[in-house]
Design an enzyme around this catalytic site. Structure first.
Site, short mmCIF file in Angstrom:
data_model
loop_
_atom_site.label_atom_id
_atom_site.label_comp_id
_atom_site.label_asym_id
_atom_site.label_seq_id
_atom_site.Cartn_x
_atom_site.Cartn_y
_atom_site.Cartn_z
N HIS A 160 0.84 -1.21 0.00
CA HIS A 160 0.00 0.00 0.00
C HIS A 160 0.87 1.25 0.00
CE1 HIS A 160 -3.26 -2.53 2.18
NE2 HIS A 160 -3.73 -2.24 0.98
N CYS A 247 -3.15 0.10 9.80
CA CYS A 247 -4.28 -0.61 9.19
C CYS A 247 -5.25 -1.21 10.20
CB CYS A 247 -3.80 -1.65 8.19
SG CYS A 247 -2.83 -2.93 8.89
N1 GLY Z 1 -3.13 -9.40 4.92
C1 GLY Z 1 -3.36 -8.02 4.66
C2 GLY Z 1 -3.91 -7.82 3.31
O1 GLY Z 1 -3.44 -8.48 2.42
O2 GLY Z 1 -4.80 -7.05 3.06
#
Ligand code: GLY
Length: 254
Positions: A160, A247
């Site tokens: 990300h 997150c």
């Molecule tokens: N395991 C975090 C994701 O891939 O969104």
């Protein structure tokens, strides 16, 4: 008051999506304990914790940041890039409708909230394996009337945008320039991660304090040397599921 929306760890977190790590056994009790300490840290920084119940059928659902983008004026319910994660959004929408009007990213658009950095009235969105141009275009159209600009940002070698850069003060980004070009992120002061800690760019700004993983000591020192207060938490078990510190929560004025 700042609200931290969170979700309890799924008992099936071991079946999570993985993009760059090898699968390892995850001790769910340790992961839960670390998640509780994370929430205690946020509560200690003045957040009111709104924790949703665990979703046993949704292994990645503790990573609630990816399901929504909450702004002062409205909340955007995303369409996560990983198909296995799309059902995470319905309970988040239900929780958020008490705080904000909702709008939705629709197919074929995809956005993961972990790709979105908001600085003032600009949203920078990572062009990642999870967030696509159609999603970014929808976001731009949804937010234009509210005066927001939405800019796509190429990233490399990470999941990300927030694996590459995060805001750590009103005028400062923590950044790994091997993963994103700073030029794409506006005019901000920069703190580079310690070169030996490429995963160290993910940090959560809560008020004026940065919540930060315990393992990146070199980068932590760089943040502190810039005069920024840091609170350290251990998310090592959650990191086996590719967790970042950002997150596991969504912060907004509630
Ligand atoms: N395991 C975090 C994701 O891939 O969104």
């Amino acid at each position: 008051m700042l609200v931290a929306l969170t979700r309890e760890v799924s008992p099936n977190i071991g079946q999570c999506e993985l993009t760059y790590k090898q699968r390892e056994t995850i001790d769910v009790d340790i992961a839960r304990d670390q998640h509780n300490q994370y929430m205690e840290c946020l509560a200690g920084l003045g957040c009111r914790i709104h924790c949703l119940p665990a979703e046993p059928l949704l292994p990645d659902s503790v990573f609630i940041e990816d399901t929504c983008i909450v702004l002062d004026e409205l909340a955007i319910i995303t369409r996560p890039g990983a198909e296995s994660r799309r059902a995470e959004t319905s309970s988040v929408a239900k929780a958020l409708e008490t705080y904000r009007n909702l709008v939705f990213i629709e197919a074929p658009g995809t956005i993961d909230g972990g790709d979105v950095i908001r600085i003032g009235k600009t949203l920078f969105v990572g062009l990642s394996s999870r967030s696509n141009r159609a999603g970014i275009e929808q976001l731009r159209n949804l937010l234009d009337a509210f005066g927001y600009k939405v800019k796509g940002v190429p990233i490399r070698d990470c999941l990300h945008l927030k694996s590459a850069a995060c805001q750590v003060a009103s005028d400062t980004l923590l950044i790994n320039r091997a993963r994103v070009d700073a030029d794409h992120l506006g005019r901000m002061k920069l703190i580079d991660v310690d070169p030996s800690e490429p995963s160290g760019a993910n940090a959560l700004l809560v008020g004026g304090t940065v919540v930060y993983p315990h393992e990146f000591n070199g980068t932590r020192k760089r943040i502190e040397d810039s005069g920024i207060e840091v609170r350290v938490v251990d998310i090592s078990e959650l990191r086996k599921a590719e967790a970042g510190i950002t997150c596991c929560s969504v912060l907004f004025d509630g």
